[in-house]
Design a protein around this motif. Structure first.
Motif, short mmCIF file in Angstrom:
data_model
loop_
_atom_site.label_atom_id
_atom_site.label_comp_id
_atom_site.label_asym_id
_atom_site.label_seq_id
_atom_site.Cartn_x
_atom_site.Cartn_y
_atom_site.Cartn_z
N LYS A 225 0.66 -0.71 -0.26
CA LYS A 225 0.14 0.01 0.03
C LYS A 225 0.76 1.87 0.23
CE LYS A 225 -4.14 -1.67 2.90
NZ LYS A 225 -4.71 -1.27 3.52
N CYS A 226 0.77 2.31 -1.04
CA CYS A 226 1.24 3.54 -0.27
C CYS A 226 0.98 3.82 1.02
CB CYS A 226 0.28 4.72 -0.94
SG CYS A 226 0.83 6.55 -0.77
N SER A 227 2.23 4.39 1.31
CA SER A 227 1.50 4.94 2.87
C SER A 227 1.64 6.11 3.37
CB SER A 227 3.89 5.08 3.22
OG SER A 227 3.85 5.71 2.73
N ASN A 228 0.95 6.67 2.58
CA ASN A 228 0.19 8.26 2.63
C ASN A 228 -1.22 7.79 2.30
OD1 ASN A 228 0.20 11.06 3.11
ND2 ASN A 228 -0.17 10.99 0.83
N CYS A 229 -1.64 6.93 1.02
CA CYS A 229 -3.32 7.35 1.41
C CYS A 229 -4.00 6.06 0.67
CB CYS A 229 -3.13 7.89 -0.60
SG CYS A 229 -2.91 6.84 -1.98
N GLU A 230 -2.94 4.88 1.04
CA GLU A 230 -3.55 3.08 1.58
C GLU A 230 -3.98 2.36 0.33
OE1 GLU A 230 -4.61 1.72 5.18
OE2 GLU A 230 -5.95 4.04 5.63
N ALA A 251 6.75 6.06 -4.55
CA ALA A 251 5.84 7.32 -5.18
C ALA A 251 4.87 7.02 -6.22
CB ALA A 251 6.11 7.49 -6.34
N CYS A 252 3.86 7.31 -5.29
CA CYS A 252 1.90 6.65 -5.83
C CYS A 252 1.76 7.98 -7.07
CB CYS A 252 1.31 6.95 -4.19
SG CYS A 252 0.12 6.47 -4.70
N ASP A 253 0.55 6.59 -7.73
CA ASP A 253 0.00 8.11 -8.35
C ASP A 253 -1.73 8.99 -8.10
OD1 ASP A 253 1.60 8.27 -10.70
OD2 ASP A 253 1.70 5.93 -11.46
N ASP A 254 -1.39 7.48 -6.62
CA ASP A 254 -3.24 7.91 -6.66
C ASP A 254 -3.21 9.91 -5.70
OD1 ASP A 254 -5.51 6.26 -6.92
OD2 ASP A 254 -5.53 7.03 -5.05
N CYS A 255 -2.38 9.45 -4.72
CA CYS A 255 -2.22 11.06 -4.02
C CYS A 255 -1.49 11.90 -4.32
CB CYS A 255 -1.77 10.27 -2.36
SG CYS A 255 -0.73 9.68 -2.18
N GLY A 256 -0.41 11.05 -5.20
CA GLY A 256 0.77 12.21 -6.25
C GLY A 256 2.08 12.75 -5.12
ZN LIG Z 1 -0.94 7.18 -2.10
#
Ligand SMILES: [Zn+2]
Ligand SMILES: [Zn+2]
Length: 307
Positions: A225-230, A251-256
């Motif tokens: 999971k992204c550590s910021n937005c899961e 890096a996460c494309d979802d929360c950027g």
């Molecule tokens: Zn994210």
């Protein structure tokens, strides 16, 4: 507090239980950070800066070793917090004990003799600040109001705040804390993580923990999971070409956003704060992607500009 959630493909440990919270070892946290910084400084382009950060971590260890007793939440308050998923030592609203300022002054006194003229100027300015000015400065650091900070002074004040919060967390002990309601904030102090670490050894083998930027507590989060937005989709891992594989940017494309992840299996001595400071080149690279970091390094408010 334990958790039985395991990520896909992970080999379940004999007891099927993994620690959700790992409190820092107060006797060694800052010393190990100092040692890691000195090791990373060898041959590094920012060796002087890393060595200064190592000295700072050394005086942090001295400060926590002699930290006085301070007010802490009592058992009913801790129960209430655990029931409601609230961090009991919230960085932004906790009424700070003046002991943290006395700790800061002791740290300055220990550093000033060997400081460069520029650093000494900063320390003298800090020493002359009134309690109200120091408290306002601390408020700005803890709420990440970077634009209103005197950047030469920020690492010292942040270092003293880390000592105070680590002291409180380790005095209460791991059993005092529960799972936070917000997965990407520290369950002890509600601060964002500086980085995450994939651990080795025992029941923690291969598990990923987020490392608190303020109190040094680590809390479990699955790796997929992204550590910021899961979110699980759209994760990508970046590194600097030719650099050791110990640190990547997740890096996460979802929360950027992105946050660094350090791997003990690549080097058992990795230390999230130290390895983050030593890999500023990766932040420069990520800057070009336009994605911001999701969590700060409190030692780096002054860095990045002239390094
Ligand atoms: Zn994210
Ligand atoms: Zn924390």
């Amino acid at each position: 507090m334990t958790s039985k959630i395991l990520e896909p493909g992970q080999i379940e440990q004999p007891h099927g239980e993994i620690p959700f919270i790992r409190l820092p070892e107060r006797k060694t946290l800052f010393r190990q950070r100092a040692n890691r910084l000195r090791g990373l400084a060898e041959g590094h382009t920012i060796a002087d800066f890393l060595n200064f950060m190592a000295q700072l971590a050394d005086v942090q260890q001295g400060a926590i070793d002699s930290f006085p007793e301070v007010f802490l939440p009592d058992a009913p308050m801790l129960d209430l917090c655990r029931e409601h998923g609230m961090p009991p030592l919230p960085a932004r609203s906790w009424l700070r004990n003046p002991a943290w300022r006395r700790g800061l002054k002791r740290m300055i006194a220990a550093l000033v003799a060997e400081a460069t003229p520029q650093a000494r100027d900063a320390m003298v300015r800090l020493y002359a600040m009134t309690p109200a000015e120091l408290e306002a400065f601390a408020d700005n650091i803890l709420s990440e109001q970077q634009q209103s900070l005197d950047l030469a002074l920020a690492p010292l004040v942040a270092a003293a705040l880390q000592v105070y919060w680590t002291h409180m967390a380790t005095t209460l002990g791991a059993q005092a804390f529960g799972r936070g309601d917000i997965a990407n904030l520290c369950p002890v102090c509600a601060s964002p993580p500086v980085a995450s670490v994939v651990r080795i050894g025992g029941s923690e083998q291969g598990l990923r923990y987020l490392h608190c930027s303020l109190c040094g507590t680590e809390w479990h989060m699955v790796r997929v999971k992204c550590s910021n937005c899961e979110e699980s989709k759209g994760l990508a891992y970046f590194g600097v070409e030719g650099a050791p594989e110990t640190v990547k940017a997740e890096a996460c494309d979802d929360c950027g956003s992105y946050l660094k992840i350090v791997y003990m299996e690549k080097d058992p001595h990795v230390e999230p704060v130290a390895d983050d400071i030593a890999t500023l080149a990766l932040d420069v690279l990520m800057n070009e992607t336009g994605k911001p970091r999701s969590g700060p390094n409190l030692m780096l408010f002054s860095a990045g500009l002239d390094l």
